[in-house]
Enzyme design. Structure first.
Site, short mmCIF file in Angstrom:
data_model
loop_
_atom_site.label_atom_id
_atom_site.label_comp_id
_atom_site.label_asym_id
_atom_site.label_seq_id
_atom_site.Cartn_x
_atom_site.Cartn_y
_atom_site.Cartn_z
CE LYS A 137 -3.85 1.91 2.75
NZ LYS A 137 -4.65 1.69 3.99
CG LEU A 195 -4.35 7.01 4.10
CD1 LEU A 195 -3.36 6.67 5.23
CD2 LEU A 195 -4.09 6.12 2.90
CB SER A 221 -7.79 3.49 2.81
OG SER A 221 -7.00 2.89 3.83
CB ILE A 242 -7.33 3.61 11.20
CG1 ILE A 242 -7.41 4.26 12.59
CG2 ILE A 242 -8.04 4.47 10.14
CD1 ILE A 242 -6.68 5.57 12.72
N GLY A 243 -10.14 1.69 10.37
CA GLY A 243 -11.60 1.66 10.45
C GLY A 243 -12.21 0.57 9.58
N GLY A 244 -11.32 -0.29 9.05
CA GLY A 244 -11.77 -1.37 8.17
C GLY A 244 -10.97 -1.45 6.88
CB SER A 245 -8.11 0.58 5.72
OG SER A 245 -8.76 1.81 5.90
#
Length: 547
Positions: A137, A195, A221, A242-245
Site C-alpha cells: 500500500k 486514507l 483504503s 484504522i476503520g476497516g481498511s
C-alpha cells in the site's frame, strides 16, 4: 495562474500518470483497442485479464503465496521468473483497472536476480519469503521511490518532504523487514485521498474499481491492494487499517485479510493521516489470495523481532503453541474434538444497520456449518456498537482535518467530493474533550470485555472468537457508503480480525425482504439500496479475536 502554485495540481497529476505508465515495458503495454475493450468489460478477472498473459505467466500468478515460496525454495521456479510474471500481470492490471501509484519493476527484477544468485551459491534461501513478490500500500517508503499516499503535493518525494537531501531516502521498517526475509518488492498500490474512506479515489490517478464488477467499488483504503489481488497481480500485500481498511477491500474483492492488534507489527517510518492521533492507532495488516498467505506474512515479520527497532511494537513472538492448540481442537475436516469444541459468538446485526439478505444468508451458512461440525455457537449481543462508532469517529476527526488540509495546501488540490461533508477544516477538539473521549473509549472497552467474560455461562468455557459481517452489504456503487459500524468497533477495541470467504450474493436467491422496517435514516438508506448491490458479489465475514 495562481502564483502560489506555478504548476497547477492537475498538470502535476497528469505528469505523474504519464511517468507511471512509461515505467511499463513496451511489450507489456496494451493497445488502444485492448483498453477500449477493457473499459466496456464488466468482469476483468480470470479469462479477461488472462487473454493478455502467456500460459506460463498464468500458471505462476494463479499459485498462492505458500506454494510459490516452496517452489522457489526447492528450485522448481526461479525468483526471476516469478517476479517477471507478477510484474507483467500487475502492469496489465493497472492499465485495465488503475490500481498502482508506483511501479519499480526494474529494481524488482534486479533484486530477484540477486536472490537467485544467492541461492545458487549458498544452496539455501535468504529467508522465509525468499523470492516472493509482495505489493505495498502506498504508505510504505521504499528508497528511491515516491510515496504520494494519494496526495498530489507529495509527488516527486515522500511524506511531503521538500528537503532535497531527504527525498526518497526514508525507508519504512516494514520494508526493511520484508527485504531481510527475502521478499521482492515491485509496486505500490492506490489509496483514497486522506486514507479515511471505504473507497479508493484520489486526484493523482483517479478511481480504482472492483475487478469483479466495474460498476462497483473495490473498497478502501487498501483498495488498490485488493483490486490488484483480484486480478492476480499479487498474492500477498501489506496494508493498514484504522476503520476497516484491510477488511472492507478484502470483503468487496473476494480475498482474505488479517488485521492484527495494533503494535503487533511495526508502523515505524510509514506515512499516515494525522499520525499524532495515537489513542486508537492504525494497525498494519495483510491482504492475500489465501489464508496461508496472511499467516506466512505475520510469522515471517515477527521472526525479525521488530520490537528491537520499533519500541512501539509489543515484544511477543509468533505464538505457535497457541496456534497449534486451537487447531488441535478439531480434526482435519474441521469437526470438533468431543472434549474441546470451539465456542464462537455470532453477531447477526449491530442494532443500527440491518445486513442485506445476502449477508444474512452468509451468516446462516456459517452458523449451520459451525453447529454441524460440533462446535458451540452463542448469539452475541454486546454493548451497543453505535457507542463505539461514535467515539472512534470523533478521534478520526480530532484535529479538525488540519493534517489533511496541510497536505492539500502543498499543491492546491481540493478535497475529493466523497470527503467534503466530513473533512472540511474545523477547530480541533479541545484537550479536555479529547481526554473525556479517551475515558469514554476505555469505558466501552471495559464493558465489552466484561460482556465477553460473562459469556462463559454455565459451561464455564470462554468464547474463542466472534463471527460478524464485515459490512451490512456486499460491494457498493462508489459513493453509496452508509455505515462503517461493523468494522470500526473492532478498531476501538484494538482486537484482531480476519476476513474469510463464505459465499456469493445471488440475485435469484437473495431477494429484497419487504417485511423489514428500518430503525433509523441510515438504516433506511442502506436498506433501500439493497436491490442495487445484490448481484453476484462475494459475501465475506469477519472473525474477531481479542488478542
Amino acid at each position: 495562474m495562481n502564483p502560489e502554485y506555478p504548476i497547477p495540481w492537475e498538470a502535476r497529476a497528469a505528469k505523474k500518470r504519464e511517468d507511471t505508465l512509461a515505467k511499463i515495458p513496451a511489450g507489456w503495454r496494451l493497445s488502444p483497442a485492448d483498453l477500449e475493450l477493457a473499459a466496456k468489460q464488466r468482469d476483468l478477472t480470470g479469462p479477461f485479464i488472462e487473454r493478455f498473459l502467456e500460459p506460463e505467466v498464468i500458471d505462476i500468478v494463479k499459485t498462492d503465496s505458500v506454494p510459490l515460496v516452496n517452489d522457489i525454495r526447492t528450485g522448481k521456479r526461479s525468483a526471476v521468473e516469478v517476479t517477471k510474471a507478477f510484474c507483467k500481470t500487475a502492469a496489465v492490471a493497472h492499465q485495465i483497472n488503475n490500481c498502482l501509484l508506483e511501479i519499480f519493476f526494474d529494481a524488482a527484477i534486479k533484486r530477484a536476480e540477486e536472490l537467485d544468485e544467492y541461492f545458487r551459491v549458498n544452496g539455501k534461501p535468504v529467508g522465509p519469503l525468499h523470492g516472493l513478490p509482495i505489493s505495498l500500500k502506498d504508505q510504505f517508503h521504499v528508497k528511491g521511490v515516491d510515496t504520494t499516499m494519494g496526495y498530489v503535493g507529495w509527488i516527486g518525494g515522500n511524506m511531503g518532504i521538500t528537503d532535497p537531501t531527504q527525498t526518497h531516502q526514508v525507508e519504512s521498517q516494514i520494508t526493511k523487514e520484508l527485504l531481510s526475509c527475502g521478499a521482492v518488492l515491485y509496486c505500490k498500490t492506490s489509496v483514497p485521498q486522506t486514507l479515511i474512506l471505504g473507497d479508493t479515489y484520489n486526484n493523482v490517478i483517479g478511481r480504482t474499481l472492483n475487478p469483479h464488477n466495474h460498476n462497483l467499488s473495490c473498497g478502501g483504503s487498501s483498495g488498490g491492494e485488493a483490486a490488484l489481488m483480484a486480478l492476480r497481480g499479487s498474492t500477498l500485500g501489506v496494508g493498514t487499517d484504522i476503520g476497516g481498511s484491510v477488511r472492507i477491500p478484502a470483503a468487496f474483492c473476494g480475498i482474505f485479510s488479517l488485521k492484527p492488534t495494533p503494535e503487533r507489527v511495526s508502523y515505524r517510518d510509514a506515512a499516515n493521516t494525522n499520525p499524532g492521533q495515537n489513542t486508537y492507532r492504525s494497525a498494519l495488516g495483510f491482504i492475500s489470495t489465501s489464508l496461508d498467505g496472511c499467516e506466512l506474512a505475520l510469522k515471517s515479520l515477527l521472526s525479525t523481532r521488530p520490537w528491537l527497532q520499533d519500541p512501539a511494537v509489543v515484544p511477543i513472538p509468533y505464538r505457535q503453541d497457541v496456534f497449534d492448540d486451537v487447531l488441535s481442537r478439531a480434526d482435519a475436516g474441521g469437526r470438533a474434538k468431543a472434549d474441546r469444541p470451539l465456542k464462537l459468538g455470532i453477531l447477526w446485526r449491530d442494532g443500527s444497520v440491518e445486513p442485506h439478505p445476502p449477508i444474512r444468508r452468509g451468516m446462516a451458512i456459517v452458523a449451520e456449518a459451525v453447529k454441524k461440525a460440533g462446535h458451540k455457537l452463542v448469539d452475541w449481543n454486546p454493548p451497543p456498537h453505535a457507542t463505539a462508532q461514535k467515539i472512534h469517529y470523533s478521534f478520526l476527526l480530532a484535529d479538525g482535518a488540519r493534517d489533511v488540509h496541510d497536505h492539500l495546501l502543498l499543491s492546491g488540490e481540493p478535497l475529493i467530493a466523497d470527503l467534503q461533508a466530513h473533512f472540511n477544516l474545523k477547530d480541533p477538539i479541545p484537550l479536555l474533550e479529547y481526554q473525556d473521549l479517551t475515558i469514554q473509549g476505555l469505558a466501552y472497552e471495559q464493558a465489552y470485555s466484561d460482556y465477553w467474560n460473562s459469556m462463559s455461562g454455565d459451561d464455564g468455557q470462554e468464547v474463542d472468537a466472534i463471527i460478524m459481517p464485515v459490512a451490512p452489504h456486499a460491494a457498493v456503487i462508489p459513493g453509496r457508503w452508509y455505515h462503517l459500524g461493523y468494522t470500526e468497533v473492532i478498531n476501538l477495541l484494538n482486537y484482531s480480525a480476519a476476513v474469510i470467504p463464505v459465499t456469493k450474493a445471488d440475485r435469484g436467491v437473495d431477494g429484497v425482504d419487504g417485511t423489514y422496517r428500518p430503525v433509523n435514516e441510515v438504516d433506511r438508506a442502506n436498506w433501500e439500496s439493497c436491490e442495487f448491490f445484490a448481484g453476484g458479489f462475494v459475501v465475506r465475514l469477519e472473525l474477531t479475536m481479542r488478542f
